[in-house]
Design an enzyme around this catalytic site. Sequence first.
Site, PDB file in Angstrom:
ATOM      1  N   GLY A 241      27.657  48.207  48.919  1.00 52.80           N
ATOM      2  CA  GLY A 241      26.436  48.139  49.621  1.00 52.80           C
ATOM      3  C   GLY A 241      25.895  47.035  50.284  1.00 52.80           C
ATOM      4  O   GLY A 241      24.757  47.125  50.932  1.00 52.80           O
TER       5      GLY A 241
ATOM      6  N   ASP B  35      19.026  46.052  50.560  1.00 52.83           N
ATOM      7  CA  ASP B  35      18.870  45.695  52.070  1.00 52.83           C
ATOM      8  C   ASP B  35      20.386  45.589  52.631  1.00 52.83           C
ATOM      9  O   ASP B  35      20.435  45.433  53.984  1.00 52.83           O
ATOM     10  CB  ASP B  35      17.778  44.898  52.546  1.00 52.83           C
ATOM     11  N   GLY B  36      21.228  45.545  51.941  1.00 56.36           N
ATOM     12  CA  GLY B  36      22.619  45.346  52.391  1.00 56.36           C
ATOM     13  C   GLY B  36      22.883  43.686  52.616  1.00 56.36           C
ATOM     14  O   GLY B  36      23.801  43.399  53.313  1.00 56.36           O
TER      15      GLY B  36
ATOM     16  N   ARG C 102      39.825  48.092  44.282  1.00 58.83           N
ATOM     17  CA  ARG C 102      39.536  47.595  42.845  1.00 58.83           C
ATOM     18  C   ARG C 102      39.918  48.812  41.590  1.00 58.83           C
ATOM     19  O   ARG C 102      40.045  49.909  42.326  1.00 58.83           O
ATOM     20  CB  ARG C 102      37.982  46.904  42.854  1.00 58.83           C
TER      21      ARG C 102
ATOM     22  N   ASP D   1      34.384  47.600  38.833  1.00 61.26           N
ATOM     23  CA  ASP D   1      34.211  47.749  40.102  1.00 61.26           C
ATOM     24  C   ASP D   1      34.390  46.192  40.736  1.00 61.26           C
ATOM     25  O   ASP D   1      34.666  45.795  42.022  1.00 61.26           O
ATOM     26  CB  ASP D   1      32.873  48.369  40.660  1.00 61.26           C
ATOM     27  N   ASN D   2      34.472  45.185  39.645  1.00 60.87           N
ATOM     28  CA  ASN D   2      34.631  43.875  40.263  1.00 60.87           C
ATOM     29  C   ASN D   2      36.097  43.373  39.594  1.00 60.87           C
ATOM     30  O   ASN D   2      36.311  42.138  39.569  1.00 60.87           O
ATOM     31  CB  ASN D   2      33.797  42.957  39.450  1.00 60.87           C
TER      32      ASN D   2
END
Length: 735
Positions: A118, A151-152, A216, A331-332
């Site tokens: 993201g 907002d990335g 990952r 996801d990490n």
Amino acid sequence: MSSAANMTAQAEARTLETLNFDNLSLRALPVDPVEGGPVRQVEGACFSRVKPTPVKGPQLVVASPEALALLDIPASETSRPDFAEYFSGNKLLPGADPAAHCYCGHQFGYFSGQLGDGATMYLGEVVNGRGERWELQFKGAGKTPYSRQADGRKVLRSSLREFLCSEAMYNLGIPTTRAGTCVTSDSKVVRDIKYDGNAILERATTITRIAPTFLRFGSFEIFKPTDNFTGRRGPSAGHEAAILPVMLHHAIRTYYPAIWAAHDGDRIAAGVGVGPDGAGEPWPPRSGGPEREAALQAMYLDWIKEVTRRTASLVAAWQCVGWCHGVLNTDNMSIVGVTIDYGPFGFLDRYDPDFICNGSDDSGRYDYKSQPDICRWNCERLAEAVRAVLPEGRGKRAVAEVFDAVYRKTYVSLMRRKLGLLGAGAATDAEEAEEAEAGAEGGAAAALSEAAVEDEGLAAALLSVMEATGADFTNTFRCLSRFPTPAPGIDPASTAAVEAGGVLDYLLTQCCDAGTLVAAAAPRVPPQNLQMLVMLSQKNPELLHQMGVSQQMLTTEMARLRHSQELAKVTDADKRAADAAKWRSWLAQYGAVLQRRAAAGADDSRRVAVMNATNPRFILRNWIAQQAIQRAEQGDFSEVARVFALLRNPFSEAPVTDIIAAAGTTSTRGGAVTDEAAAASGSGTGAAVLAAEPAGPSGSGASSSGGAASKSGVSCALPVYDGLPPTWAAELCVT
């Protein structure tokens, strides 16, 4: 010209325009046919092509010459007028092909469905002059299909924390992603730092991240069917027959070539989901029959074991340096066993196994002591994620066989080095090497030797004393190399032996006061609320469960309440006396062990050298990072320069002034910090303002200013970077 000189000349001649991009992942894995576009669920794809969003007035804050060298970018390139344009995303590096990666994840124990990049973007893969493949990534370059409501963008404070910690971990010898650059800008984004409705404008900032791959555990969870608890599903559920083998074969062939070769991967995987769009034979393969299926499963199983081994070794290294990740969601977790996604991390100051570095972790799921268990749990989720091609039971058994044994082997091996518990002579050296190798094997490791078990007990006793006295983790280990081995015939428990080297006196300055321990032991739930929850657990346990409070959590909090109440009865004088007794007892044990090792022929000078090369002097404590951030947000990058110089030399015994001067950094207000900068002139804003000498026990690098600076951790000039944290550091909260 010699070959070495020729290689140096070639390296210096390289430019940003000559980077050798070879974007294998985009060729090997399925790519979303829609480029860019709105936030959405992306089905049947691993990547979506995107473009960085430009920023206004990009400015280089800091660059790592060592990390950029992985890409064959010489440090001189950071002086280019357009360097910040390229590394903010305003200009695209020739050969780059930006894309955002689709992945899912279990967050705080619950499956969250599609997450994805993201705020990060894959730029491509650079193959350097040594044949190494490095994935290049921007973090904070703008919106992607996976940005959800965000907002990335990233801001200067979080970007600097990640940049500095990535490079700090590398220099500590811990596997990690690298940070090449940090570029800030005049573009502003809105952030509510404390989540209290008081939003502010912050500078949009981009960092360059480098790793073999950013695939990952969550990358393989895109196929997860609807979760029974959360009701969420992976966006590519139902596509696993075609795509999962593609992903596995790419990962094993590219990042685990030894496993691929050992199983003759080119032969057994031929025709199984090999198309760039995921096309190929459905699973199980139609040709080759059971033998081929068994061969593929054996390869996948070895891969699971090796990922588990690397993960176990990694978390052992974290524990031994006192580092807490903060958000160990699936996801990490990297499939190649490196530290990724630096968010609310933290190094231990006072040793506290219950340390929570993430202010958002209300339940303490990711506290320091829980990291090994969480990493094992995450490995089990990876085994679940590939169950379409490898029976889940086999994968989980492999995790069980490998993780605990490898973790213990690695942890004990590192702790022995931290304490200088080395062998004497070639025979013991061979034993240590054998144990280290056993800890590195993918299968079940052999049992620890008797000596290693004894050393494990001594390390556990040390941590127990550190916890009881509230001693600083890093400084305690660092000072132990200055503890002299008692001479033959000297009683290790004697006053002379225990107080030798000034180590005992120094250790007592590193212990916290009674009030700090009381505050640390207090329950995380207010006592009045806790009593109400206890009553509720007796009358309506189902409602308690619906509120997200488990009986175990309640029991833990009640125990904390009782413990804090007992500690509150202890005065500072009582604590100081008890601290001295505890440290005297442990130092006597330690001295006895060192004395026996010396009698068996252990080299004491080697012990000291190994300890000083294992126990860092400088780490990125939260208060040190915060100080650098505050100055940088005002446009002054001088403290970033100083901190970066020290983190690149974490084991150095040299005076702080010498370390900073040797780095050749200039701190200009609003100017970049790189290794190419000229040395400080000694005056004005362009001069590097140098820190006072750190306080410490007698020996190299000790301060002549006495115990005051040591005890407060603050000098009258600038911070003592290897001293105790200032009092205001306790108020810092990272979420």
